[in-house]
Scaffold this active site. Structure first.
Site, short mmCIF file in Angstrom:
data_model
loop_
_atom_site.label_atom_id
_atom_site.label_comp_id
_atom_site.label_asym_id
_atom_site.label_seq_id
_atom_site.Cartn_x
_atom_site.Cartn_y
_atom_site.Cartn_z
CE LYS A 116 41.75 39.03 39.47
NZ LYS A 116 42.66 38.34 40.41
CE LYS A 208 34.90 42.44 45.12
NZ LYS A 208 35.72 41.23 44.92
CE LYS A 211 44.58 44.83 44.14
NZ LYS A 211 44.61 45.08 42.71
#
Ligand code: TRP
Length: 354
Positions: A116, A208, A211
């Site tokens: 991240k 994966k 969003k």
């Protein structure tokens, strides 16, 4: 609180765009856990959300939207405790104590932080780095025994277990002196699995479902209408072979494997069951069946979410009620933690304040 043999805790971030991966990997499993002999707590983790920038008005809407998804999917707020994290101050309070238990070396190994934070690590928030410690506090404020999570949270659950164990040993004699026996925090069991523990992108079976994928065709959003769902499944990437009749035949076929897993999870059956019915079938036959199943399972949830989000007052009342019940449990843990650590306090916290 009635005596249950298990305490289940899980959380979902209100960061927008709930999709099929969130539903099958988390929310649907939360609903199923309600059948166990367990007190279930389901938390909208807004403190975690702000570890990266969130627009304030959008955040408020997203907290209500995740709550609506919980309720629409079948989480019963009378039986389970549904709340948002920032309304229960014990999460942040316990996180501070755990900041002093967890070691820098442990956090430096967290792969999700590295992903991240990316290249600009120096510019990541301290909250993003500390994210797993807050997550341990979420779980252990209730001394949860079971945590249903996706595969990607496995490492964070291991950290939670390490923090619990180090607290138990560091404060062992104080824990005993305060009448809590040998251990205060349980060693929490992660519940990872099911046919769709990892739902992959519809455009690339190696990534994966996310969003943040720029292609909306890569995911099915919980708010998509029937036509959109059917169209995304029709366009999903596949290979030219028919479906195999054995699981082994899905090896090295990530897109086929993903669609079979989605079918199994939506239908509440195993992958083997799906292949028993569809082994030998072409995708031209399997995809319409999957689209029908997805539309009939997700359509009512989307409709109910729209109905619920139209009445934010009702959602806020559910969250307030849940927060009160959650705090009753968490305050007992924090009172005990303060005694164990050696702090001086006023008395049972819920009777003196609030
Ligand atoms: N980190 C989890 C996720 O991104 C969300 C989360 C926060 C959570 N606190 C939790 C999950 C406690 C389980 C238990 O999916």
């Amino acid at each position: 609180m009635a005596a249950f043999t298990e305490l289940v805790f899980s959380g979902v971030q209100p960061t927008g765009n709930l999709h099929l991966g969130n539903y099958l990997g988390a929310v649907k499993r939360f609903v199923e856990m309600q059948a166990r002999d367990a007190q279930c707590l389901y938390c909208v983790v807004d403190l975690h959300a702000i570890t990266v920038w969130q627009d304030p008005e959008a955040l408020r809407g997203q907290i209500r939207e995740v709550t609506a998804a919980f309720l629409a999917a079948g989480i019963d707020p009378a039986q389970s405790i549904v709340f948002n994290q920032s309304q229960v101050p014990q999460h942040a309070e316990l996180a501070w104590v755990f900041n002093c238990v967890a070691r820098l070396g442990w956090l430096n190994r967290m792969t999700q932080f590295k992903e991240k934070a990316g290249k600009d690590r120096e510019n990541a928030s301290i909250g993003l780095y500390d994210y797993p410690v807050l997550m341990a506090a979420d779980i252990l404020a209730y001394r949860a025994t079971h945590v249903p999570v996706g595969e990607d949270q496995k490492q964070h659950l291991e950290l939670t277990r390490d923090i619990a164990q180090k607290f138990n040993t560091d404060f062992g004699s104080s824990i005993a002196a305060h009448g809590h026996g040998e251990t205060f925090f349980p060693v929490t069991e992660p519940l990872i699995g099911g046919p769709a523990a990892r739902v992959m992108s519809l455009r690339d079976g190696s990534k994966k479902m996310s969003k943040s994928d720029p292609s909306d065709n890569s995911r099915i959003n919980l708010t998509d209408d029937a036509d959109t769902i059917a169209q995304k499944i029709r366009r999903a990437k596949t290979d030219p072979e028919p479906l195999p009749s054995e699981i082994a035949g899905l090896k090295d076929r990530p897109e086929a494997d993903n669609l079979v897993g989605i079918y199994a999870a939506l239908a509440g059956i195993t992958r083997e069951d799906v292949l028993r019915d569809f082994g030998g079938a072409q995708f031209s036959a399997f995809k319409p069946a999957l689209a029908d199943l997805a539309v009939t399972s997700l359509g009512p949830i989307a409709g109910e979410m729209r109905r619920l989000t139209a009445d934010p007052g009702h959602i806020d009342a559910v969250l307030a009620d849940g927060a009160g019940r959650a705090e009753t449990i968490a305050a007992q843990t924090l009172d005990a933690v303060k005694d164990i650590v050696g702090f001086v306090r006023r008395g049972p916290s819920l009777q003196t304040v609030r």
